[in-house]
Write a protein that holds these residues in place. Structure first.
Motif, PDB file in Angstrom:
ATOM      1  N   ILE A 154       0.826  -1.210   0.000  1.00 59.20           N
ATOM      2  CA  ILE A 154       0.000   0.000   0.000  1.00 59.20           C
ATOM      3  C   ILE A 154       0.858   1.256   0.000  1.00 59.20           C
ATOM      4  O   ILE A 154       0.526   2.251  -0.656  1.00 59.20           O
ATOM      5  N   MET A 155       1.976   1.236   0.720  1.00 59.80           N
ATOM      6  CA  MET A 155       2.802   2.441   0.834  1.00 59.80           C
ATOM      7  C   MET A 155       3.686   2.679  -0.383  1.00 59.80           C
ATOM      8  O   MET A 155       3.991   3.835  -0.722  1.00 59.80           O
ATOM      9  N   ILE A 156       4.113   1.607  -1.052  1.00 65.85           N
ATOM     10  CA  ILE A 156       5.066   1.789  -2.151  1.00 65.85           C
ATOM     11  C   ILE A 156       4.443   2.511  -3.338  1.00 65.85           C
ATOM     12  O   ILE A 156       5.109   3.303  -4.020  1.00 65.85           O
ATOM     13  N   ILE A 157       3.149   2.279  -3.583  1.00 65.10           N
ATOM     14  CA  ILE A 157       2.488   2.928  -4.714  1.00 65.10           C
ATOM     15  C   ILE A 157       2.413   4.443  -4.537  1.00 65.10           C
ATOM     16  O   ILE A 157       2.786   5.196  -5.444  1.00 65.10           O
ATOM     17  N   PRO A 158       1.933   4.964  -3.377  1.00 66.26           N
ATOM     18  CA  PRO A 158       1.946   6.421  -3.186  1.00 66.26           C
ATOM     19  C   PRO A 158       3.342   7.034  -3.253  1.00 66.26           C
ATOM     20  O   PRO A 158       3.505   8.143  -3.756  1.00 66.26           O
ATOM     21  N   ILE A 159       4.328   6.301  -2.737  1.00 64.00           N
ATOM     22  CA  ILE A 159       5.703   6.824  -2.789  1.00 64.00           C
ATOM     23  C   ILE A 159       6.147   7.014  -4.235  1.00 64.00           C
ATOM     24  O   ILE A 159       6.751   8.033  -4.598  1.00 64.00           O
ATOM     25  N   ILE A 160       5.838   6.031  -5.064  1.00 67.89           N
ATOM     26  CA  ILE A 160       6.195   6.126  -6.486  1.00 67.89           C
ATOM     27  C   ILE A 160       5.460   7.283  -7.149  1.00 67.89           C
ATOM     28  O   ILE A 160       6.054   8.080  -7.906  1.00 67.89           O
ATOM     29  N   ILE A 161       4.161   7.419  -6.863  1.00 71.18           N
ATOM     30  CA  ILE A 161       3.362   8.495  -7.471  1.00 71.18           C
ATOM     31  C   ILE A 161       3.881   9.862  -7.049  1.00 71.18           C
ATOM     32  O   ILE A 161       4.059  10.765  -7.883  1.00 71.18           O
ATOM     33  N   VAL A 162       4.136  10.046  -5.756  1.00 69.68           N
ATOM     34  CA  VAL A 162       4.627  11.334  -5.251  1.00 69.68           C
ATOM     35  C   VAL A 162       6.003  11.654  -5.828  1.00 69.68           C
ATOM     36  O   VAL A 162       6.285  12.789  -6.224  1.00 69.68           O
ATOM     37  N   SER A 163       6.868  10.652  -5.922  1.00 70.85           N
ATOM     38  CA  SER A 163       8.218  10.865  -6.455  1.00 70.85           C
ATOM     39  C   SER A 163       8.167  11.283  -7.927  1.00 70.85           C
ATOM     40  O   SER A 163       8.826  12.258  -8.330  1.00 70.85           O
ATOM     41  N   PHE A 164       7.386  10.567  -8.723  1.00 64.79           N
ATOM     42  CA  PHE A 164       7.279  10.915 -10.133  1.00 64.79           C
ATOM     43  C   PHE A 164       6.647  12.285 -10.319  1.00 64.79           C
ATOM     44  O   PHE A 164       7.053  13.058 -11.194  1.00 64.79           O
ATOM     45  N   THR A 165       5.645  12.604  -9.504  1.00 59.21           N
ATOM     46  CA  THR A 165       4.999  13.920  -9.595  1.00 59.21           C
ATOM     47  C   THR A 165       5.987  15.030  -9.286  1.00 59.21           C
ATOM     48  O   THR A 165       6.030  16.053  -9.987  1.00 59.21           O
ATOM     49  N   GLY A 166       6.779  14.846  -8.228  1.00 60.59           N
ATOM     50  CA  GLY A 166       7.760  15.868  -7.868  1.00 60.59           C
ATOM     51  C   GLY A 166       8.841  16.036  -8.903  1.00 60.59           C
ATOM     52  O   GLY A 166       9.230  17.159  -9.242  1.00 60.59           O
ATOM     53  N   VAL A 167       9.336  14.919  -9.451  1.00 59.94           N
ATOM     54  CA  VAL A 167      10.438  14.979 -10.415  1.00 59.94           C
ATOM     55  C   VAL A 167       9.987  15.571 -11.748  1.00 59.94           C
ATOM     56  O   VAL A 167      10.572  16.540 -12.258  1.00 59.94           O
ATOM     57  N   PHE A 168       8.918  15.002 -12.318  1.00 65.63           N
ATOM     58  CA  PHE A 168       8.472  15.461 -13.633  1.00 65.63           C
ATOM     59  C   PHE A 168       7.766  16.809 -13.562  1.00 65.63           C
ATOM     60  O   PHE A 168       7.857  17.620 -14.491  1.00 65.63           O
ATOM     61  N   GLY A 169       7.083  17.070 -12.450  1.00 71.68           N
ATOM     62  CA  GLY A 169       6.437  18.370 -12.294  1.00 71.68           C
ATOM     63  C   GLY A 169       7.441  19.498 -12.182  1.00 71.68           C
ATOM     64  O   GLY A 169       7.182  20.623 -12.636  1.00 71.68           O
ATOM     65  N   SER A 170       8.595  19.210 -11.592  1.00 77.03           N
ATOM     66  CA  SER A 170       9.619  20.245 -11.446  1.00 77.03           C
ATOM     67  C   SER A 170      10.216  20.658 -12.777  1.00 77.03           C
ATOM     68  O   SER A 170      10.730  21.774 -12.923  1.00 77.03           O
ATOM     69  N   PHE A 171      10.151  19.778 -13.795  1.00 74.87           N
ATOM     70  CA  PHE A 171      10.646  20.151 -15.123  1.00 74.87           C
ATOM     71  C   PHE A 171       9.736  21.198 -15.767  1.00 74.87           C
ATOM     72  O   PHE A 171      10.198  22.079 -16.490  1.00 74.87           O
ATOM     73  N   VAL A 172       8.426  21.065 -15.500  1.00 77.07           N
ATOM     74  CA  VAL A 172       7.474  22.027 -16.068  1.00 77.07           C
ATOM     75  C   VAL A 172       7.485  23.316 -15.268  1.00 77.07           C
ATOM     76  O   VAL A 172       7.632  24.414 -15.817  1.00 77.07           O
TER      77      VAL A 172
END
Length: 306
Positions: A150-168
């Motif tokens: 349950i915890m690994i999925i949100p961690i992946i989502i938050v990490s990808f959001t932070g990384v790719f969102g920071s490019f925009v």
């Protein structure tokens, strides 16, 4: 039955009952943890001594923040690469993982005896705790796998959001990641709160891991936010005591075996307090659920007789 266990309790009443019960039966509760986990901490201290850690902090000058910084520097220079030391710490960690549930189960049995006004000894409840050993181990591993998934999925989502969102847009990306993190944290916290009493059900009711989680979900119905609030309060109390103890004795003792012993004793006390609170919370849910079941039976009976 003990009068304090007869009626459902509110937020403050649960805290008050936990404090009073911990104070009244402190000797018995603390001895449970000391007997089961004390030898593990003693073994850890021996391993630290053998690996070269001083029993008392080395003499030096300075105080306050200077002393604290000196202690931190000491921790950076301690050689922790010794294979024997690492293996020893792994063994003590494994022993703690196996024996802590037994101690918590013994506390649950002791509180249940108190609820029924039954006499008990520390040895008796420890023996009862060991009688559930394999059932507890299986349920904890089962719950651990679910929690990890349950915890690994949100961690992946938050990490990808932070990384790719920071490019925009860096600010927008980081802000969105923070919002998602808080949202997931609250959601996971509520979910784990609903499931958290599986352990008490496995110990006291002999439920299987799956049925324990399912029954915990039903027990916590309409009480999730209050229970989560209690968990947060218990965490804050325990963290404050642990932090104060580590800061105070850390400045005086540095990175020594004696500091480790004192820290572990504080950990025994805070863990005991949390275990008592957990037991009080569970028995409060149980009496509420039993009362609700009785009301449902009465309602069903009245409907059939009309």
């Amino acid at each position: 039955m003990d009068s304090k266990f007869k009626k459902p309790k509110g937020f403050g009443e649960i805290l008050d009952h936990t404090f009073s019960l911990s104070k009244k039966r402190f000797k018995d509760f603390f001895m449970i943890f000391l007997i089961l986990l004390g030898p593990v901490y003693l073994l850890e201290a021996i391993i630290q001594l053998v690996s070269g850690t001083s029993f008392f902090r080395e003499s030096g000058s300075g105080g306050g923040f200077e002393q604290l910084l000196a202690n931190f520097n000491e921790s950076q220079t301690i050689d922790s690469s010794s294979l024997s030391s690492d293996l020893g710490l792994i063994v003590t960690g494994l022993l703690g993982f196996l024996l802590f549930p037994v101690a918590e189960a013994a506390i649950l049995f002791a509180i249940n005896h108190i609820r029924k006004n039954e006499d008990f000894t520390v040895g008796l409840v420890i023996k009862q705790g060991f009688s559930r050993f394999w059932r507890m181990l299986g349920s904890n591993l089962f719950f651990g796998v679910i929690a990890f998934g349950i915890m690994i999925i949100p961690i992946i989502i938050v990490s990808f959001t932070g990384v790719f969102g920071s490019f925009v847009n860096p600010i927008l990306g980081i802000g969105l990641a923070v919002v998602l993190f808080l949202g997931f944290a609250i959601g996971i916290g509520l979910l784990f709160t609903r499931w958290s009493f599986y352990f008490a059900l496995v110990v006291l009711e002999k439920d299987s891991p799956t049925s324990g989680i399912a029954r915990s979900w039903r027990l916590t119905r309409k009480r999730t936010w209050l229970l989560m609030g209690l968990y947060i309060v218990f965490y804050m109390i325990i963290s404050s005591i642990s932090f104060a103890g580590q800061m105070t004795f850390g400045i005086l003792l540095g990175n020594s075996v004696l500091l480790s012993i004192i820290t572990n004793i504080i950990s025994l006390f805070t863990t005991m307090f949390f275990s008592v609170g957990y037991g009080v919370m569970y028995l409060d849910l149980k009496i509420r659920h039993d009362a609700d079941d009785l009301k449902d039976l009465i309602d069903d009976y009245n409907k059939t007789t009309l």
